[in-house]
Design a protein around this motif. Structure first.
Motif, PDB file in Angstrom:
ATOM      1  N   PRO A 243      75.204 -62.102  48.466  1.00 50.72           N
ATOM      2  CA  PRO A 243      74.775 -60.911  47.750  1.00 50.72           C
ATOM      3  C   PRO A 243      73.503 -60.358  48.410  1.00 50.72           C
ATOM      4  O   PRO A 243      72.699 -61.133  48.933  1.00 50.72           O
ATOM      5  CB  PRO A 243      74.466 -61.426  46.336  1.00 50.72           C
ATOM      6  N   VAL A 244      73.371 -59.057  48.420  1.00 53.52           N
ATOM      7  CA  VAL A 244      72.160 -58.421  48.959  1.00 53.52           C
ATOM      8  C   VAL A 244      71.442 -57.753  47.792  1.00 53.52           C
ATOM      9  O   VAL A 244      72.064 -56.991  47.038  1.00 53.52           O
ATOM     10  CB  VAL A 244      72.527 -57.358  50.021  1.00 53.52           C
ATOM     11  N   HIS A 245      70.172 -58.038  47.636  1.00 52.39           N
ATOM     12  CA  HIS A 245      69.382 -57.398  46.572  1.00 52.39           C
ATOM     13  C   HIS A 245      68.902 -56.054  47.115  1.00 52.39           C
ATOM     14  O   HIS A 245      67.731 -55.883  47.458  1.00 52.39           O
ATOM     15  CB  HIS A 245      68.244 -58.319  46.142  1.00 52.39           C
TER      16      HIS A 245
ATOM     17  N   GLU B 294      71.321 -65.697  49.378  1.00 54.67           N
ATOM     18  CA  GLU B 294      70.794 -64.428  48.878  1.00 54.67           C
ATOM     19  C   GLU B 294      70.048 -63.702  49.998  1.00 54.67           C
ATOM     20  O   GLU B 294      69.073 -64.227  50.536  1.00 54.67           O
ATOM     21  CB  GLU B 294      69.826 -64.666  47.725  1.00 54.67           C
ATOM     22  N   ASP B 295      70.489 -62.510  50.337  1.00 52.28           N
ATOM     23  CA  ASP B 295      69.780 -61.687  51.319  1.00 52.28           C
ATOM     24  C   ASP B 295      68.685 -60.921  50.582  1.00 52.28           C
ATOM     25  O   ASP B 295      68.943 -59.925  49.906  1.00 52.28           O
ATOM     26  CB  ASP B 295      70.759 -60.735  52.023  1.00 52.28           C
ATOM     27  N   CYS B 296      67.447 -61.429  50.727  1.00 55.47           N
ATOM     28  CA  CYS B 296      66.298 -60.888  49.991  1.00 55.47           C
ATOM     29  C   CYS B 296      65.421 -60.005  50.877  1.00 55.47           C
ATOM     30  O   CYS B 296      64.255 -59.761  50.546  1.00 55.47           O
ATOM     31  CB  CYS B 296      65.443 -62.026  49.450  1.00 55.47           C
ATOM     32  N   ALA B 297      65.972 -59.525  51.994  1.00 57.02           N
ATOM     33  CA  ALA B 297      65.174 -58.788  52.973  1.00 57.02           C
ATOM     34  C   ALA B 297      64.446 -57.584  52.360  1.00 57.02           C
ATOM     35  O   ALA B 297      63.396 -57.176  52.844  1.00 57.02           O
ATOM     36  CB  ALA B 297      66.066 -58.317  54.122  1.00 57.02           C
ATOM     37  N   GLN B 298      65.030 -57.022  51.282  1.00 55.73           N
ATOM     38  CA  GLN B 298      64.422 -55.830  50.684  1.00 55.73           C
ATOM     39  C   GLN B 298      63.811 -56.124  49.319  1.00 55.73           C
ATOM     40  O   GLN B 298      63.398 -55.198  48.619  1.00 55.73           O
ATOM     41  CB  GLN B 298      65.490 -54.732  50.539  1.00 55.73           C
TER      42      GLN B 298
ATOM     43  N   PHE C  53      60.522 -60.053  57.327  1.00 56.28           N
ATOM     44  CA  PHE C  53      59.168 -59.499  57.245  1.00 56.28           C
ATOM     45  C   PHE C  53      59.001 -58.415  58.307  1.00 56.28           C
ATOM     46  O   PHE C  53      57.936 -58.255  58.889  1.00 56.28           O
ATOM     47  CB  PHE C  53      58.111 -60.608  57.421  1.00 56.28           C
ATOM     48  N   TYR C  54      60.081 -57.706  58.586  1.00 54.23           N
ATOM     49  CA  TYR C  54      60.044 -56.533  59.464  1.00 54.23           C
ATOM     50  C   TYR C  54      58.925 -55.611  58.949  1.00 54.23           C
ATOM     51  O   TYR C  54      58.697 -55.550  57.733  1.00 54.23           O
ATOM     52  CB  TYR C  54      61.429 -55.868  59.375  1.00 54.23           C
ATOM     53  N   PRO C  55      58.229 -54.897  59.844  1.00 52.81           N
ATOM     54  CA  PRO C  55      57.037 -54.161  59.406  1.00 52.81           C
ATOM     55  C   PRO C  55      57.220 -53.273  58.161  1.00 52.81           C
ATOM     56  O   PRO C  55      56.326 -53.186  57.323  1.00 52.81           O
ATOM     57  CB  PRO C  55      56.679 -53.320  60.640  1.00 52.81           C
TER      58      PRO C  55
ATOM     59  N   ILE D 108      73.427 -53.591  58.624  1.00 54.42           N
ATOM     60  CA  ILE D 108      74.437 -54.347  59.366  1.00 54.42           C
ATOM     61  C   ILE D 108      74.047 -55.802  59.627  1.00 54.42           C
ATOM     62  O   ILE D 108      74.919 -56.658  59.841  1.00 54.42           O
ATOM     63  CB  ILE D 108      74.807 -53.633  60.693  1.00 54.42           C
ATOM     64  N   ALA D 109      72.754 -56.114  59.558  1.00 61.66           N
ATOM     65  CA  ALA D 109      72.314 -57.500  59.799  1.00 61.66           C
ATOM     66  C   ALA D 109      73.069 -58.492  58.918  1.00 61.66           C
ATOM     67  O   ALA D 109      73.388 -59.606  59.355  1.00 61.66           O
ATOM     68  CB  ALA D 109      70.812 -57.629  59.544  1.00 61.66           C
ATOM     69  N   THR D 110      73.368 -58.094  57.688  1.00 66.77           N
ATOM     70  CA  THR D 110      74.033 -59.006  56.753  1.00 66.77           C
ATOM     71  C   THR D 110      75.394 -59.445  57.292  1.00 66.77           C
ATOM     72  O   THR D 110      75.692 -60.642  57.351  1.00 66.77           O
ATOM     73  CB  THR D 110      74.221 -58.321  55.378  1.00 66.77           C
ATOM     74  N   SER D 111      76.214 -58.484  57.694  1.00 66.87           N
ATOM     75  CA  SER D 111      77.574 -58.818  58.119  1.00 66.87           C
ATOM     76  C   SER D 111      77.614 -59.305  59.567  1.00 66.87           C
ATOM     77  O   SER D 111      78.457 -60.136  59.932  1.00 66.87           O
ATOM     78  CB  SER D 111      78.490 -57.607  57.941  1.00 66.87           C
TER      79      SER D 111
ATOM     80  N   ASN E 132      63.191 -63.656  62.524  1.00 61.19           N
ATOM     81  CA  ASN E 132      63.500 -62.392  61.848  1.00 61.19           C
ATOM     82  C   ASN E 132      64.492 -62.647  60.712  1.00 61.19           C
ATOM     83  O   ASN E 132      65.036 -63.749  60.595  1.00 61.19           O
ATOM     84  CB  ASN E 132      64.053 -61.351  62.845  1.00 61.19           C
ATOM     85  N   GLY E 133      64.757 -61.612  59.934  1.00 57.02           N
ATOM     86  CA  GLY E 133      65.625 -61.763  58.767  1.00 57.02           C
ATOM     87  C   GLY E 133      67.092 -61.949  59.116  1.00 57.02           C
ATOM     88  O   GLY E 133      67.847 -62.563  58.352  1.00 57.02           O
ATOM     89  N   THR E 134      67.510 -61.424  60.270  1.00 58.15           N
ATOM     90  CA  THR E 134      68.894 -61.590  60.712  1.00 58.15           C
ATOM     91  C   THR E 134      69.144 -63.058  61.074  1.00 58.15           C
ATOM     92  O   THR E 134      70.135 -63.655  60.643  1.00 58.15           O
ATOM     93  CB  THR E 134      69.185 -60.696  61.934  1.00 58.15           C
ATOM     94  N   ASP E 135      68.217 -63.634  61.841  1.00 61.93           N
ATOM     95  CA  ASP E 135      68.314 -65.058  62.181  1.00 61.93           C
ATOM     96  C   ASP E 135      68.341 -65.910  60.915  1.00 61.93           C
ATOM     97  O   ASP E 135      69.057 -66.914  60.860  1.00 61.93           O
ATOM     98  CB  ASP E 135      67.099 -65.497  63.023  1.00 61.93           C
ATOM     99  N   ALA E 136      67.543 -65.545  59.926  1.00 56.71           N
ATOM    100  CA  ALA E 136      67.469 -66.353  58.703  1.00 56.71           C
ATOM    101  C   ALA E 136      68.860 -66.497  58.093  1.00 56.71           C
ATOM    102  O   ALA E 136      69.268 -67.591  57.689  1.00 56.71           O
ATOM    103  CB  ALA E 136      66.493 -65.723  57.714  1.00 56.71           C
ATOM    104  N   ILE E 137      69.622 -65.399  58.033  1.00 55.31           N
ATOM    105  CA  ILE E 137      70.975 -65.453  57.465  1.00 55.31           C
ATOM    106  C   ILE E 137      71.876 -66.314  58.354  1.00 55.31           C
ATOM    107  O   ILE E 137      72.630 -67.163  57.868  1.00 55.31           O
ATOM    108  CB  ILE E 137      71.582 -64.037  57.325  1.00 55.31           C
ATOM    109  N   TYR E 138      71.778 -66.092  59.664  1.00 52.49           N
ATOM    110  CA  TYR E 138      72.609 -66.837  60.610  1.00 52.49           C
ATOM    111  C   TYR E 138      72.338 -68.341  60.522  1.00 52.49           C
ATOM    112  O   TYR E 138      73.264 -69.160  60.476  1.00 52.49           O
ATOM    113  CB  TYR E 138      72.346 -66.315  62.033  1.00 52.49           C
TER     114      TYR E 138
HETATM  115  C1  LIG Z   1      65.951 -55.741  57.250  1.00 51.16           C
HETATM  116  C2  LIG Z   1      67.170 -56.365  56.738  1.00 51.16           C
HETATM  117  C3  LIG Z   1      67.745 -57.505  57.345  1.00 51.16           C
HETATM  118  C4  LIG Z   1      67.342 -58.025  58.686  1.00 51.16           C
HETATM  119  O1  LIG Z   1      66.035 -58.310  58.886  1.00 51.16           O
HETATM  120  P1  LIG Z   1      65.418 -58.271  60.374  1.00 51.16           P
HETATM  121  O2  LIG Z   1      64.094 -58.942  60.152  1.00 51.16           O
HETATM  122  O3  LIG Z   1      65.294 -56.839  60.770  1.00 51.16           O
HETATM  123  O4  LIG Z   1      66.288 -59.047  61.274  1.00 51.16           O
HETATM  124  C5  LIG Z   1      68.820 -58.117  56.721  1.00 51.16           C
HETATM  125  N1  LIG Z   1      69.332 -57.635  55.585  1.00 51.16           N
HETATM  126  C6  LIG Z   1      68.835 -56.528  54.985  1.00 51.16           C
HETATM  127  C7  LIG Z   1      69.451 -56.055  53.716  1.00 51.16           C
HETATM  128  C8  LIG Z   1      67.753 -55.850  55.546  1.00 51.16           C
HETATM  129  O5  LIG Z   1      67.278 -54.742  54.948  1.00 51.16           O
END
Ligand SMILES: *Cc1c(COP(=O)(O)O)cnc(C)c1O
Length: 368
Positions: free
Chosen positions: A129-131, A155-159, A181-183, A87-90, A59-65
């Motif tokens: 930084p979060v985009h 770079e937090d590119c989750a969005q 890649f959350y749904p 909150i996943a970022t922090s 998941n995206g949280t693990d990716a940052i960790y």
């Molecule tokens: C969705 C999201 C995450 C975390 O992704 P998960 O796949 O839900 O763990 C991290 N950062 C941002 C800004 C997000 O929107």
């Protein structure tokens, strides 16, 4: 008319046989975790994205960790990040034992590079930084602060899949980029999924190892790692979706342009705007208005689902009470939190739906 905030079913309906076939193939080959479907996705994502390495994870949280850990961030360190994010970022910062140092945002809801520079201390090891919403943060300035101080950039590119700053894709500008890649994300699986991208081959290898119990080959555990794998069915779904991402991003921009033009001079509405040098992929289309709560109610009563991303800036959440921060420390984020409203946006939105959203907003401002 009823309009959802996002419509996840539409993509399945539009390409049903392709999805069904891809999933059936995974089942037939029993490649449930790792294996061909995952390898195929990571190769095609790296190639389409234009980056040397893509490391899939859970998941995206693990990716940052994973990125933080493999860059050596932990106990006694500080990581600078934005006050406005999920909150996943922090959370991932705290999970390493490091301390998140929050900085305020600019008018685009993006981390303010001047405040980043001011927040650097001898304990700073990285900047995240979060985009946010799908718009690229000012990477040119952030990279120069990072270089001056010898700190990493994640770079937090989750969005923000495929967004760009100064013509360069987000995630390929810093040391490493992380994706969810959350749904509901612009490129979304049908369960949890994530990835890291990097042009640094050594870092790629250590992230890959760490995400797989510290081993690159079965039973060869050089270090202790974690279990953060991508499963085959999610990878197969993502490979199908990757073919349509450009089309879907263009469709999101079409909706955003329509909103931009139609909401100009309506009440006190401020449309999101795009920072010069940046592109926006509109994961979220957030307007600002002093009438946010009343407008939200008015739209919901008329069948339009809207959202607030996010109701509370990260440093003001109960989870960070121990840091003793107040809204005075984050004037921009604190002002925006009571004004932001996310309008429905998804690639399959019809002209009638878009028009209904705009007409309803206009009606609110005429009637008040
Ligand atoms: C969705 C999201 C995450 C975390 O992704 P998960 O796949 O839900 O763990 C991290 N950062 C941002 C800004 C997000 O929107």
């Amino acid at each position: 008319m009823r309009i959802p905030l996002v419509d996840l079913g539409a993509q399945y309906r539009a390409h049903k046989s392709e999805f069904d076939h891809a999933i059936q193939q995974v089942i037939d080959s029993c490649a449930f975790i790792g294996g061909a479907p995952v390898e195929e996705f990571e190769k095609s994502f790296a190639s389409v994205y234009g980056v040397r390495n893509c490391i899939p994870c859970a998941n995206g949280t693990d990716a940052i960790y994973i990125a933080l850990r493999m860059l050596g961030v932990g106990e006694g360190h500080e990581v600078i990040t934005t006050a406005s994010s999920w909150i996943a970022t922090s959370e991932s910062i705290s999970e390493t034992g490091a301390r998140p140092v929050f900085v305020d945002v600019d008018r685009y809801h993006l981390i303010d590079p001047d405040r980043v520079a001011a927040a650097v201390s001898p304990r700073t090891r990285a900047i995240i930084p979060v985009h946010l919403y799908g718009q690229a943060a000012d990477m040119r300035q952030i990279m120069s602060v990072a270089k001056e101080n010898g700190v990493w950039v994640i770079e937090d590119c989750a969005q923000a899949h495929f967004a760009e700053d100064s013509g360069q894709r987000v995630g390929t500008i810093g040391d490493v980029g992380t994706f969810s890649f959350y749904p509901g994300k612009n490129l979304g699986a049908w369960g949890d999924a994530g990835a890291l991208v990097t042009n640094n081959d050594d870092l790629a290898l250590s992230c890959r190892k760490y995400a797989n119990h510290g081993s690159l080959r079965k039973h060869d555990h050089e270090i202790e790692g974690i279990n953060s794998r991508l499963d085959g069915i999610q990878a197969a779904i993502l490979s199908v979706k990757l073919k349509f991402i450009d089309e879907w991003t263009a469709a999101r921009r079409h909706v955003a342009n329509f909103y931009d033009e139609s909401l100009e001079n309506v009440g006190d509405i401020e449309t999101p705007g795009v920072r010069s040098g940046a592109t926006h992929v509109y994961h979220v289309y957030a307007i600002e208005t002093a009438h946010r709560d009343a407008l939200k109610r008015f739209m919901e009563e008329r069948g339009i689902m809207v959202g607030i991303h996010y109701p509370t800036p990260l440093p003001l959440l109960p989870a960070y009470r121990h840091l003793g921060l107040t809204s005075e420390n984050f004037p921009q984020a604190a002002r925006q939190q009571s004004r932001i409203l996310s309008l429905p946006i998804y690639p399959e939105m019809t002209a009638d739906q878009m028009q209904y959203v705009v007409d309803t907003i206009r009606e609110y401002f005429v009637s008040r």
